[in-house]
Design an enzyme around this catalytic site. Structure first.
Site, PDB file in Angstrom:
ATOM      1  N   HIS A 257       0.923  -1.473  -0.463  1.00  0.00           N
ATOM      2  CA  HIS A 257      -0.092   0.194   0.150  1.00  0.00           C
ATOM      3  C   HIS A 257       0.905   1.203   0.220  1.00  0.00           C
ATOM      4  CE1 HIS A 257      -3.909   1.626   1.432  1.00  0.00           C
ATOM      5  NE2 HIS A 257      -2.779   3.243   1.230  1.00  0.00           N
TER       6      HIS A 257
ATOM      7  N   HIS B 102       1.712   4.828  -2.449  1.00  0.00           N
ATOM      8  CA  HIS B 102       0.948   5.868  -3.206  1.00  0.00           C
ATOM      9  C   HIS B 102       2.196   6.687  -3.892  1.00  0.00           C
ATOM     10  CE1 HIS B 102      -3.469   5.979  -2.568  1.00  0.00           C
ATOM     11  NE2 HIS B 102      -2.960   5.554  -1.234  1.00  0.00           N
TER      12      HIS B 102
ATOM     13  N   ASP C 247       2.611   9.058  -5.873  1.00  0.00           N
ATOM     14  CA  ASP C 247       2.702  10.697  -6.067  1.00  0.00           C
ATOM     15  C   ASP C 247       3.212  11.166  -4.307  1.00  0.00           C
ATOM     16  OD1 ASP C 247       0.159   9.225  -5.352  1.00  0.00           O
ATOM     17  OD2 ASP C 247      -0.898  11.407  -5.528  1.00  0.00           O
TER      18      ASP C 247
ATOM     19  N   GLY D 282      -9.224   8.019  -2.483  1.00  0.00           N
ATOM     20  CA  GLY D 282      -9.534   9.728  -1.791  1.00  0.00           C
ATOM     21  C   GLY D 282     -10.507   9.842  -0.881  1.00  0.00           C
TER      22      GLY D 282
ATOM     23  N   HIS E 181      -9.840   1.468  -0.816  1.00  0.00           N
ATOM     24  CA  HIS E 181      -9.407   2.214   0.836  1.00  0.00           C
ATOM     25  C   HIS E 181     -11.045   2.516   1.712  1.00  0.00           C
ATOM     26  CE1 HIS E 181      -5.913   3.989  -1.357  1.00  0.00           C
ATOM     27  NE2 HIS E 181      -5.488   3.977  -0.124  1.00  0.00           N
TER      28      HIS E 181
ATOM     29  N   GLU F  37     -10.745   4.287   6.925  1.00  0.00           N
ATOM     30  CA  GLU F  37      -9.558   4.710   7.358  1.00  0.00           C
ATOM     31  C   GLU F  37     -10.028   6.050   7.870  1.00  0.00           C
ATOM     32  OE1 GLU F  37      -7.710   6.433   3.928  1.00  0.00           O
ATOM     33  OE2 GLU F  37      -5.993   7.330   5.167  1.00  0.00           O
TER      34      GLU F  37
ATOM     35  N   ASP G 253       2.192   3.805   3.143  1.00  0.00           N
ATOM     36  CA  ASP G 253       1.097   4.682   2.653  1.00  0.00           C
ATOM     37  C   ASP G 253       1.806   5.503   1.754  1.00  0.00           C
ATOM     38  OD1 ASP G 253      -1.536   5.543   1.748  1.00  0.00           O
ATOM     39  OD2 ASP G 253      -1.884   6.193   3.643  1.00  0.00           O
TER      40      ASP G 253
END
Ligand SMILES: [Zn+2]
Length: 328
Positions: free
Chosen positions: A5, A7, A9, A156, A183, A186, A263
């Site tokens: 997991h 990302h 970016d 998102g 996701h 959370e 993350d």
């Protein structure tokens, strides 16, 4: 040893920002370093998500994803990882003329020169005006499955756009037979996880709110749905105040399957080894329990059985050294 997991970016290095600003011909603001890490005063997931604006602005031209993927995998290799799944949303990289497919092809190029095995997870985005873009992302998962892409995700703002809005998208994903994680649980409650389970997710991103409902935990356990827990990120989004507040012992006790992830290495200023260190210390995890979490990650990974066996062998050979290097 695994980060599933992660990302793209949210995981650029300082050198990446400098390189990408030249490649993209976008000048970095003087104070850019203060814009790319989660601020201490962040109050929620929505504050956290603002840290992605600058890196995304630098990843809109051909070559920018290829470079970023390769750079990230080089860093993961140095950390001793043997496999990773890197995720990003192609639709967030089309502001300067690339289309989603060109974005995906660019990112796949980055995998080719990497020192460790990795795959891409393509994210759809929570929103109310991007249904077509999400469907296009899903079709690209299907098209490039096994060719650098291993799965689909929904990312998102969970509070602004609840999971139940995406029933049609996941009905289509089920029809296409692609593996997916969502996701959920959370910033929203366990109901969001229930929804993701109804949609047929085989993994849940975060999912920590499952702790609030006995039935959700039973459902996760019985269906062997894996939670991708990202501890530091959860503290920064204020889901929990301290590592000790995470439901790690509870999940172990209840037989909920999970493993740890970073993350976002840049936004959260961490890496997966640091996440293991923090949780081992906070919960005094035994070495066998840590091994079990790595086995969970391996089992949950979106790769075929043959590759899993090869990675299992590598994991067993490297486990003692990796554990010793954590210095816990
Ligand atoms: Zn995430």
């Amino acid at each position: 040893m695994f980060d599933l997991h992660l990302h793209l970016d949210g995981s650029l290095s300082k050198e990446d920002f400098i390189y990408l600003s030249k490649l993209s011909q976008v000048e970095l603001p003087m104070n850019y370093e203060s814009l790319i890490h989660c601020p201490k005063e962040a109050k929620s997931l929505d504050d956290y998500l603002r840290c992605f604006d600058l890196p995304l602005s630098l990843m809109q031209v051909k070559g920018s994803l290829k470079y970023s993927v390769k750079s990230l995998l080089d860093r993961l290799s140095k950390l001793g990882l043997i496999y990773a799944e890197i995720r990003f949303a192609p639709q967030l990289h089309i502001a300067k003329g690339m289309n989603q497919e060109e974005v995906v092809i660019d990112a796949i190029e980055g995998l080719k020169e990497a020192k460790i095995k990795a795959n891409l997870i393509l994210c759809a985005m929570r929103g109310d005006k991007n249904e077509l873009e999400n469907l296009e992302t899903l079709r690209l998962v299907k098209k490039y499955l096994g060719k650098g892409v291993s799965g689909f995700d929904l990312a998102g703002s969970e509070t602004l756009y609840p999971t139940n809005l995406f029933a049609n998208l996941f009905k289509e994903a089920q029809k296409l037979g692609v593996p997916y994680t969502i996701h959920a649980g959370e910033s929203a409650g366990y109901e969001s996880i229930e929804q993701a389970l109804d949609f047929g997710a085989s993994r849940i991103g975060h999912g920590v709110r499952a702790k609030d409902n006995e039935m959700t935990m039973i459902r996760l356990k019985e269906n062997k749905i894996f939670l991708e827990i990202c501890p530091t990120s959860n503290l920064q989004t204020k889901a929990f105040l301290r590592y000790e507040d995470l439901p790690i012992r509870l999940f172990l006790l209840k037989g909920v399957h999970f493993f740890l992830n970073s993350d976002n290495m840049c936004v959260s200023m961490t890496d997966v080894n640091e996440e293991y260190k923090a949780i081992i210390k906070a919960f005094k995890l035994h070495k066998n329990e840590v091994y079990l979490l790595l086995c969970n990650a391996l089992e949950a990974s979106f790769i075929d059985e043959e590759d899993k066996w090869a990675l299992k062998k590598k994991m067993d050979e490297n486990f003692n050294d990796w554990y010793l290097n954590l210095k816990v």
